[in-house]
Design a protein around this motif. Sequence first.
Motif, mmCIF file in Angstrom:
data_model
loop_
_atom_site.group_PDB
_atom_site.id
_atom_site.type_symbol
_atom_site.label_atom_id
_atom_site.label_comp_id
_atom_site.label_asym_id
_atom_site.label_seq_id
_atom_site.Cartn_x
_atom_site.Cartn_y
_atom_site.Cartn_z
ATOM 1 N N MET A 1 38.547 32.784 -55.545
ATOM 2 C CA MET A 1 36.989 33.170 -54.797
ATOM 3 C C MET A 1 36.084 31.817 -55.260
ATOM 4 S SD MET A 1 37.419 36.048 -52.309
ATOM 5 C CE MET A 1 39.107 34.893 -52.468
ATOM 6 N N LEU A 2 36.422 31.220 -55.925
ATOM 7 C CA LEU A 2 35.722 30.454 -56.819
ATOM 8 C C LEU A 2 35.637 29.350 -56.303
ATOM 9 C CD1 LEU A 2 34.995 30.989 -60.639
ATOM 10 C CD2 LEU A 2 33.336 31.681 -59.172
ATOM 11 N N TYR A 3 37.026 28.790 -56.074
ATOM 12 C CA TYR A 3 37.191 27.427 -55.614
ATOM 13 C C TYR A 3 37.109 27.473 -54.177
ATOM 14 C CZ TYR A 3 40.089 23.728 -53.927
ATOM 15 O OH TYR A 3 40.828 22.602 -53.306
ATOM 16 N N GLY A 4 37.351 28.687 -53.423
ATOM 17 C CA GLY A 4 36.891 28.904 -52.363
ATOM 18 C C GLY A 4 35.379 28.287 -51.290
ATOM 19 N N TRP A 5 34.688 29.381 -52.836
ATOM 20 C CA TRP A 5 33.690 29.738 -51.908
ATOM 21 C C TRP A 5 32.625 28.352 -52.389
ATOM 22 C CZ3 TRP A 5 31.552 32.501 -48.320
ATOM 23 C CH2 TRP A 5 32.149 33.256 -48.192
ATOM 24 N N ILE A 6 32.895 27.345 -53.469
ATOM 25 C CA ILE A 6 32.464 26.336 -54.294
ATOM 26 C C ILE A 6 32.879 25.035 -53.319
ATOM 27 C CG2 ILE A 6 32.311 24.922 -56.362
ATOM 28 C CD1 ILE A 6 32.781 26.736 -57.872
ATOM 29 N N VAL B 1 57.049 40.667 -54.259
ATOM 30 C CA VAL B 1 55.988 40.695 -53.417
ATOM 31 C C VAL B 1 54.083 40.625 -53.715
ATOM 32 C CG1 VAL B 1 54.216 42.215 -52.638
ATOM 33 C CG2 VAL B 1 57.047 42.586 -51.997
ATOM 34 N N ILE B 2 54.463 40.342 -54.856
ATOM 35 C CA ILE B 2 52.842 40.445 -55.541
ATOM 36 C C ILE B 2 53.360 39.344 -55.146
ATOM 37 C CG2 ILE B 2 52.059 40.038 -57.733
ATOM 38 C CD1 ILE B 2 52.129 43.010 -56.594
ATOM 39 N N SER B 3 54.073 37.648 -55.867
ATOM 40 C CA SER B 3 54.423 36.644 -55.801
ATOM 41 C C SER B 3 53.776 36.067 -54.265
ATOM 42 C CB SER B 3 55.101 35.894 -55.980
ATOM 43 O OG SER B 3 55.901 36.312 -57.643
ATOM 44 N N ILE B 4 54.116 36.640 -53.294
ATOM 45 C CA ILE B 4 53.935 36.075 -52.402
ATOM 46 C C ILE B 4 52.419 36.807 -51.619
ATOM 47 C CG2 ILE B 4 54.684 36.760 -49.559
ATOM 48 C CD1 ILE B 4 56.606 35.100 -50.465
ATOM 49 N N LEU B 5 52.262 37.567 -51.904
ATOM 50 C CA LEU B 5 50.868 37.918 -51.940
ATOM 51 C C LEU B 5 49.993 37.385 -52.399
ATOM 52 C CD1 LEU B 5 50.798 41.955 -51.647
ATOM 53 C CD2 LEU B 5 51.207 40.753 -49.378
ATOM 54 N N SER B 6 49.963 36.770 -53.810
ATOM 55 C CA SER B 6 49.473 35.656 -54.203
ATOM 56 C C SER B 6 48.828 34.512 -53.583
ATOM 57 C CB SER B 6 49.703 35.234 -55.214
ATOM 58 O OG SER B 6 49.603 36.796 -56.235
ATOM 59 N N THR B 7 50.679 34.227 -53.090
ATOM 60 C CA THR B 7 50.446 32.869 -52.385
ATOM 61 C C THR B 7 49.697 32.850 -50.932
ATOM 62 O OG1 THR B 7 52.515 32.055 -52.980
ATOM 63 C CG2 THR B 7 51.871 31.439 -51.442
ATOM 64 N N LEU B 8 49.568 34.115 -50.220
ATOM 65 C CA LEU B 8 48.982 34.290 -49.221
ATOM 66 C C LEU B 8 47.233 34.109 -49.472
ATOM 67 C CD1 LEU B 8 51.021 37.030 -47.394
ATOM 68 C CD2 LEU B 8 50.669 34.320 -46.742
ATOM 69 N N TYR B 9 46.843 34.927 -49.896
ATOM 70 C CA TYR B 9 45.469 34.781 -49.879
ATOM 71 C C TYR B 9 44.701 33.368 -51.100
ATOM 72 C CZ TYR B 9 46.208 39.628 -50.906
ATOM 73 O OH TYR B 9 46.215 41.024 -50.924
ATOM 74 N N SER B 10 45.786 32.582 -51.909
ATOM 75 C CA SER B 10 45.550 31.331 -51.582
ATOM 76 C C SER B 10 45.535 30.048 -50.829
ATOM 77 C CB SER B 10 46.357 30.288 -52.969
ATOM 78 O OG SER B 10 47.482 30.622 -52.372
ATOM 79 N N SER B 11 46.397 30.197 -49.668
ATOM 80 C CA SER B 11 46.394 29.633 -48.175
ATOM 81 C C SER B 11 45.475 29.992 -47.572
ATOM 82 C CB SER B 11 48.153 30.010 -47.766
ATOM 83 O OG SER B 11 47.864 31.105 -47.159
ATOM 84 N N GLU B 12 44.303 30.820 -48.149
ATOM 85 C CA GLU B 12 43.380 31.548 -47.563
ATOM 86 C C GLU B 12 42.374 30.540 -47.455
ATOM 87 O OE1 GLU B 12 42.917 35.513 -46.652
ATOM 88 O OE2 GLU B 12 44.960 35.842 -45.902
ATOM 89 N N ILE B 13 42.439 30.119 -48.160
ATOM 90 C CA ILE B 13 41.125 29.421 -48.912
ATOM 91 C C ILE B 13 40.700 27.797 -48.656
ATOM 92 C CG2 ILE B 13 40.624 30.646 -51.311
ATOM 93 C CD1 ILE B 13 41.672 28.399 -52.631
ATOM 94 N N ASN B 14 41.763 27.324 -48.009
ATOM 95 C CA ASN B 14 42.185 25.651 -47.407
ATOM 96 C C ASN B 14 41.618 25.462 -46.405
ATOM 97 O OD1 ASN B 14 42.864 24.602 -50.241
ATOM 98 N ND2 ASN B 14 44.325 25.936 -50.264
#
Length: 225
Positions: A115-120, A212-225
């Motif tokens: 979130m910090l990286y995405g919003w900044i 599942v935790i790793s995949i979901l974390s990866t998907l969440y990180s892909s949404e900030i770019n």
Amino acid sequence: MMSNLFSIFDPTTNIFNLSLNWLSTLMGILFIPLPYWFTPNRYFILWNFIMIKLHKEFKTLMGMNQFNGSTFIFISLFFFILFNNFLGLFPYIFTSTSHLNISLSMSLTLWLSFMLYGWINNTQHMFIHLIPQGTPTILMPFMVLIETISNIIRPGTLAVRLTANMIAGHLLLTLLSSSSNNLSNYLLIILIFIQILLLTLESAVAIIQSYVISILSTLYSSEIN
């Protein structure tokens, strides 16, 4: 009965007033023997095969805007959760991933960094992401509210998903084993067979939940770019 049942998740067991249960979190290092670093044995080949497969999948999910080496963060997360889930299946070893202290710390740290990286750095993209494409104008305020709430509860859902799945299997195994005192030999054999099946299922759950935790974390990180 209930205090004995939930004592398997008690993190306060100590020796000389030192809480040593949480040291099991670091026992995954024992799965990396010294020959892994020197000789290309079967263990190294299997380890390398899994890492390459995970790297390719995470790289595909993260898209073209990823940083070099960023997939290894999620590969490390996968192996960390996997080791701790498996260690909890052994007798007298504390399952750290069955507590929100560990699972929420991991998910909240990752979510805050995203979130910090995405919003900044990508503020406009983050605002656009709050409104799905094709949303009618009258529904935009509601969609922003819904997307904001769903985004805020993400670390909680990740943590609760992992913790609840690990607790459920351990409780079921404990309940079945506690009912074996007054059983006949015939029923005891059936109970042992059921316990073996449940232990096999728990091994599969340990792998699936870490994935599942790793995949979901990866998907969440892909949404900030």
